[in-house]
Design an enzyme around this catalytic site. Sequence first.
Site, PDB file in Angstrom:
ATOM      1  N   GLY A  61       0.845  -1.209   0.000  1.00 35.44           N
ATOM      2  CA  GLY A  61       0.000   0.000   0.000  1.00 35.44           C
ATOM      3  C   GLY A  61       0.872   1.247   0.000  1.00 35.44           C
ATOM      4  O   GLY A  61       1.859   1.312   0.723  1.00 35.44           O
TER       5      GLY A  61
ATOM      6  N   ARG B 263      13.364  10.186  -3.119  1.00 36.28           N
ATOM      7  CA  ARG B 263      14.223  11.351  -3.404  1.00 36.28           C
ATOM      8  C   ARG B 263      15.530  11.262  -2.604  1.00 36.28           C
ATOM      9  O   ARG B 263      16.624  11.480  -3.134  1.00 36.28           O
ATOM     10  CB  ARG B 263      13.440  12.618  -3.038  1.00 36.28           C
ATOM     11  CG  ARG B 263      14.231  13.907  -3.100  1.00 36.28           C
ATOM     12  CD  ARG B 263      13.291  15.047  -2.712  1.00 36.28           C
ATOM     13  NE  ARG B 263      13.954  16.325  -2.657  1.00 36.28           N
ATOM     14  CZ  ARG B 263      14.524  16.826  -1.575  1.00 36.28           C
ATOM     15  NH1 ARG B 263      14.546  16.117  -0.456  1.00 36.28           N
ATOM     16  NH2 ARG B 263      15.088  18.014  -1.607  1.00 36.28           N
TER      17      ARG B 263
ATOM     18  N   VAL C  23      16.957   8.586  -1.333  1.00 33.35           N
ATOM     19  CA  VAL C  23      17.789   7.470  -1.819  1.00 33.35           C
ATOM     20  C   VAL C  23      18.540   7.892  -3.088  1.00 33.35           C
ATOM     21  O   VAL C  23      19.755   7.711  -3.214  1.00 33.35           O
ATOM     22  CB  VAL C  23      16.914   6.220  -2.100  1.00 33.35           C
ATOM     23  CG1 VAL C  23      17.685   5.171  -2.891  1.00 33.35           C
ATOM     24  CG2 VAL C  23      16.375   5.627  -0.799  1.00 33.35           C
TER      25      VAL C  23
ATOM     26  N   ARG D  53       1.167  -5.050  -5.115  1.00 32.01           N
ATOM     27  CA  ARG D  53       1.398  -6.247  -4.293  1.00 32.01           C
ATOM     28  C   ARG D  53       1.604  -7.376  -5.301  1.00 32.01           C
ATOM     29  O   ARG D  53       0.655  -7.805  -5.941  1.00 32.01           O
ATOM     30  CB  ARG D  53       0.184  -6.509  -3.378  1.00 32.01           C
ATOM     31  CG  ARG D  53      -0.009  -5.400  -2.346  1.00 32.01           C
ATOM     32  CD  ARG D  53      -1.042  -5.771  -1.299  1.00 32.01           C
ATOM     33  NE  ARG D  53      -1.073  -4.788  -0.227  1.00 32.01           N
ATOM     34  CZ  ARG D  53      -1.949  -3.787  -0.136  1.00 32.01           C
ATOM     35  NH1 ARG D  53      -2.875  -3.631  -1.064  1.00 32.01           N
ATOM     36  NH2 ARG D  53      -1.909  -2.941   0.867  1.00 32.01           N
TER      37      ARG D  53
ATOM     38  N   GLY E 221       5.871  -2.308   3.552  1.00 30.92           N
ATOM     39  CA  GLY E 221       5.471  -2.854   4.847  1.00 30.92           C
ATOM     40  C   GLY E 221       6.057  -4.240   5.076  1.00 30.92           C
ATOM     41  O   GLY E 221       6.966  -4.680   4.362  1.00 30.92           O
ATOM     42  N   ASP E 222       5.495  -4.951   6.055  1.00 34.34           N
ATOM     43  CA  ASP E 222       6.116  -6.231   6.432  1.00 34.34           C
ATOM     44  C   ASP E 222       6.060  -7.284   5.322  1.00 34.34           C
ATOM     45  O   ASP E 222       6.979  -8.079   5.167  1.00 34.34           O
ATOM     46  CB  ASP E 222       5.537  -6.756   7.754  1.00 34.34           C
ATOM     47  CG  ASP E 222       4.038  -6.982   7.693  1.00 34.34           C
ATOM     48  OD1 ASP E 222       3.391  -6.441   6.773  1.00 34.34           O
ATOM     49  OD2 ASP E 222       3.510  -7.695   8.561  1.00 34.34           O
TER      50      ASP E 222
ATOM     51  N   THR F 149       4.449   2.469   5.582  1.00 32.31           N
ATOM     52  CA  THR F 149       3.058   2.002   5.691  1.00 32.31           C
ATOM     53  C   THR F 149       2.286   2.918   6.630  1.00 32.31           C
ATOM     54  O   THR F 149       2.814   3.322   7.672  1.00 32.31           O
ATOM     55  CB  THR F 149       2.968   0.552   6.213  1.00 32.31           C
ATOM     56  OG1 THR F 149       1.611   0.285   6.610  1.00 32.31           O
ATOM     57  CG2 THR F 149       3.852   0.284   7.415  1.00 32.31           C
TER      58      THR F 149
ATOM     59  N   ASP G 209       0.023   1.974   8.413  1.00 34.74           N
ATOM     60  CA  ASP G 209      -0.501   1.161   9.516  1.00 34.74           C
ATOM     61  C   ASP G 209       0.363   1.175  10.783  1.00 34.74           C
ATOM     62  O   ASP G 209      -0.104   0.774  11.849  1.00 34.74           O
ATOM     63  CB  ASP G 209      -0.670  -0.297   9.066  1.00 34.74           C
ATOM     64  CG  ASP G 209      -1.846  -0.459   8.123  1.00 34.74           C
ATOM     65  OD1 ASP G 209      -2.667   0.464   8.034  1.00 34.74           O
ATOM     66  OD2 ASP G 209      -1.931  -1.519   7.471  1.00 34.74           O
TER      67      ASP G 209
ATOM     68  N   ASP H  96       2.572  -0.815  11.764  1.00 38.00           N
ATOM     69  CA  ASP H  96       2.560  -2.130  12.415  1.00 38.00           C
ATOM     70  C   ASP H  96       3.876  -2.876  12.238  1.00 38.00           C
ATOM     71  O   ASP H  96       3.899  -4.067  11.963  1.00 38.00           O
ATOM     72  CB  ASP H  96       1.385  -2.972  11.891  1.00 38.00           C
ATOM     73  CG  ASP H  96       1.416  -3.139  10.391  1.00 38.00           C
ATOM     74  OD1 ASP H  96       2.173  -2.403   9.720  1.00 38.00           O
ATOM     75  OD2 ASP H  96       0.700  -3.999   9.865  1.00 38.00           O
TER      76      ASP H  96
ATOM     77  N   MET I 190      -8.748   3.101   8.563  1.00 38.21           N
ATOM     78  CA  MET I 190      -7.989   1.996   7.950  1.00 38.21           C
ATOM     79  C   MET I 190      -7.222   1.185   8.988  1.00 38.21           C
ATOM     80  O   MET I 190      -6.958   1.664  10.095  1.00 38.21           O
ATOM     81  CB  MET I 190      -7.058   2.530   6.888  1.00 38.21           C
ATOM     82  CG  MET I 190      -7.726   2.573   5.538  1.00 38.21           C
ATOM     83  SD  MET I 190      -6.546   2.864   4.221  1.00 38.21           S
ATOM     84  CE  MET I 190      -7.442   2.113   2.871  1.00 38.21           C
TER      85      MET I 190
ATOM     86  N   ARG J 296      -6.216  -3.046   8.476  1.00 40.64           N
ATOM     87  CA  ARG J 296      -6.756  -4.405   8.355  1.00 40.64           C
ATOM     88  C   ARG J 296      -6.235  -5.284   9.492  1.00 40.64           C
ATOM     89  O   ARG J 296      -6.961  -6.068  10.061  1.00 40.64           O
ATOM     90  CB  ARG J 296      -6.344  -4.977   6.991  1.00 40.64           C
ATOM     91  CG  ARG J 296      -7.052  -6.237   6.616  1.00 40.64           C
ATOM     92  CD  ARG J 296      -6.918  -6.549   5.143  1.00 40.64           C
ATOM     93  NE  ARG J 296      -5.627  -6.140   4.591  1.00 40.64           N
ATOM     94  CZ  ARG J 296      -5.430  -5.793   3.336  1.00 40.64           C
ATOM     95  NH1 ARG J 296      -6.433  -5.770   2.488  1.00 40.64           N
ATOM     96  NH2 ARG J 296      -4.237  -5.451   2.900  1.00 40.64           N
TER      97      ARG J 296
ATOM     98  N   ALA K 223     -12.598  10.272  21.288  1.00 38.80           N
ATOM     99  CA  ALA K 223     -13.611   9.239  20.998  1.00 38.80           C
ATOM    100  C   ALA K 223     -14.033   8.516  22.280  1.00 38.80           C
ATOM    101  O   ALA K 223     -13.290   8.464  23.259  1.00 38.80           O
ATOM    102  CB  ALA K 223     -13.045   8.232  20.006  1.00 38.80           C
TER     103      ALA K 223
ATOM    104  N   LYS L 196     -25.677  12.065  27.631  1.00 37.08           N
ATOM    105  CA  LYS L 196     -24.472  12.396  26.845  1.00 37.08           C
ATOM    106  C   LYS L 196     -24.726  11.829  25.442  1.00 37.08           C
ATOM    107  O   LYS L 196     -24.556  10.644  25.199  1.00 37.08           O
ATOM    108  CB  LYS L 196     -23.220  11.773  27.475  1.00 37.08           C
ATOM    109  CG  LYS L 196     -21.927  12.162  26.758  1.00 37.08           C
ATOM    110  CD  LYS L 196     -20.707  11.571  27.461  1.00 37.08           C
ATOM    111  CE  LYS L 196     -19.395  12.075  26.893  1.00 37.08           C
ATOM    112  NZ  LYS L 196     -19.104  11.648  25.554  1.00 37.08           N
TER     113      LYS L 196
ATOM    114  N   ARG M 126     -25.237   7.135  13.061  1.00 32.99           N
ATOM    115  CA  ARG M 126     -24.780   7.180  11.667  1.00 32.99           C
ATOM    116  C   ARG M 126     -23.426   6.488  11.555  1.00 32.99           C
ATOM    117  O   ARG M 126     -22.669   6.429  12.525  1.00 32.99           O
ATOM    118  CB  ARG M 126     -24.619   8.625  11.187  1.00 32.99           C
ATOM    119  CG  ARG M 126     -25.915   9.412  11.092  1.00 32.99           C
ATOM    120  CD  ARG M 126     -26.759   8.921   9.919  1.00 32.99           C
ATOM    121  NE  ARG M 126     -27.942   9.753   9.713  1.00 32.99           N
ATOM    122  CZ  ARG M 126     -29.073   9.661  10.398  1.00 32.99           C
ATOM    123  NH1 ARG M 126     -29.202   8.768  11.369  1.00 32.99           N
ATOM    124  NH2 ARG M 126     -30.103  10.446  10.117  1.00 32.99           N
TER     125      ARG M 126
HETATM  126  O1  F6P Z   1      -1.489  -1.431   4.404  1.00 31.45           O
HETATM  127  C1  F6P Z   1      -2.156  -0.228   4.395  1.00 31.45           C
HETATM  128  C2  F6P Z   1      -3.623  -0.400   4.163  1.00 31.45           C
HETATM  129  O2  F6P Z   1      -4.132   0.878   3.908  1.00 31.45           O
HETATM  130  C3  F6P Z   1      -4.417  -1.083   5.256  1.00 31.45           C
HETATM  131  O3  F6P Z   1      -4.691  -0.272   6.356  1.00 31.45           O
HETATM  132  C4  F6P Z   1      -5.638  -1.472   4.495  1.00 31.45           C
HETATM  133  O4  F6P Z   1      -6.338  -2.501   5.102  1.00 31.45           O
HETATM  134  C5  F6P Z   1      -5.084  -1.899   3.183  1.00 31.45           C
HETATM  135  O5  F6P Z   1      -3.889  -1.179   3.011  1.00 31.45           O
HETATM  136  C6  F6P Z   1      -6.005  -1.672   2.023  1.00 31.45           C
HETATM  137  O6  F6P Z   1      -5.396  -2.141   0.867  1.00 31.45           O
HETATM  138  P1  F6P Z   1      -5.976  -1.914  -0.581  1.00 31.45           P
HETATM  139  O7  F6P Z   1      -5.759  -0.479  -0.947  1.00 31.45           O
HETATM  140  O8  F6P Z   1      -5.183  -2.828  -1.434  1.00 31.45           O
HETATM  141  O9  F6P Z   1      -7.424  -2.237  -0.528  1.00 31.45           O
END
Ligand code: F6P
Length: 327
Positions: free
Chosen positions: A15, A25, A27, A76, A106-107, A130, A132, A134, A174, A176, A191, A218, A251
């Site tokens: 992603g 840039r 690199v 990917r 990413g990983d 990434t 994420d 993660d 986002m 996953r 939140a 509330k 909503r």
């Molecule tokens: O890895 C980043 C990410 O945005 C995740 O948070 C998300 O689940 C996934 O990519 C979505 O991937 P795609 O754009 O391929 O649907």
Amino acid sequence: MQQKVSKIGVLTSGGDAPGMNAAVRAVVRTGIYYGLEVFGIMRGYTGTIENDIVPMHSRSVANIIQRGGTILKTARCKDFYEYEGRAKAYANLKKIGINGLIIIGGDGSFRGAHTFASEFGMPCIGLPGTIDKDIAGTDFTIGFDTAVNTAIDAIDKIRDTADAHDRLFIIEVMGRDSGYIALHSGIATGAESILIPERKTDIEELVGSLQEKEKRKKLVNLVIVAEGDNFGGAEEVAKVVKERLPNVDTRVCILGHIQRGGSPSCLDRLIASRMGYSAVECLLEGRFNVMVGIVNNRMHYTPLEKAVKAKQKIGDDWLKIIKILAS
Ligand code: F6P
């Protein structure tokens, strides 16, 4: 004796994340500064297999530091999971004489790099790119700060309309497999609850806390749900909430891919530039097959094989903060 790196390739994979261009840039310009030939590989590992590889010059990366997405494009690449694909990729890189590879992703992308380095002896350096966040071995990943700021900008706007109507909003962000965007954006926007893939969603607890809030009038509440929470995302959570709290005006809003685009924040441009520079230095110094991270504001190097296994952990104290502050 270890080979000397003279021609390097750079690619972006998985992603896209804001700041990838700033890393490319860095690199390219660092490589050129040190007298290396630098090549841009298009569409992630796909470009290595399809030989879509272009020479990069200082001007090739002009005017991109502020742009989201990636000028190298990304993918990917399923074929890179197969040995035949990787062998083809190696043959193409060898033909050009590329003897060092920098992978921004990413990983999943690091897993590919680790396998490739082990099989063909290609020196690989990973940069964590990434939204994420993660990946262990770094305090930041390129793109996370921008993504989370995009999310809070949107959530603040939702709060305005929620407040005007006395509504409950269930907002999906986002992630996953990762709850970091939900966690950070949730705390930063005040939140009520945050549902993340790292914890089993307790729907009864959520309903109970919203019922309690309804009782004490509330009425403006925001629930942030990471797309990968085990209950099935914002829509599924909303179904139950609407059924159990029929008088609460509820909503749903799914923020989606707007979180991946946009101009990178100062932090993302900065870490991308530092990591890109450091990746080239790693190749020159023979520090191969590592992921370049930043820990406590210093460069930090994690062997790729460890980087592909470890994940950042979300401590319970984070979730406690949310509960206390949302009262
Ligand atoms: O890895 C980043 C990410 O945005 C995740 O948070 C998300 O689940 C996934 O990519 C979505 O991937 P795609 O754009 O391929 O649907």
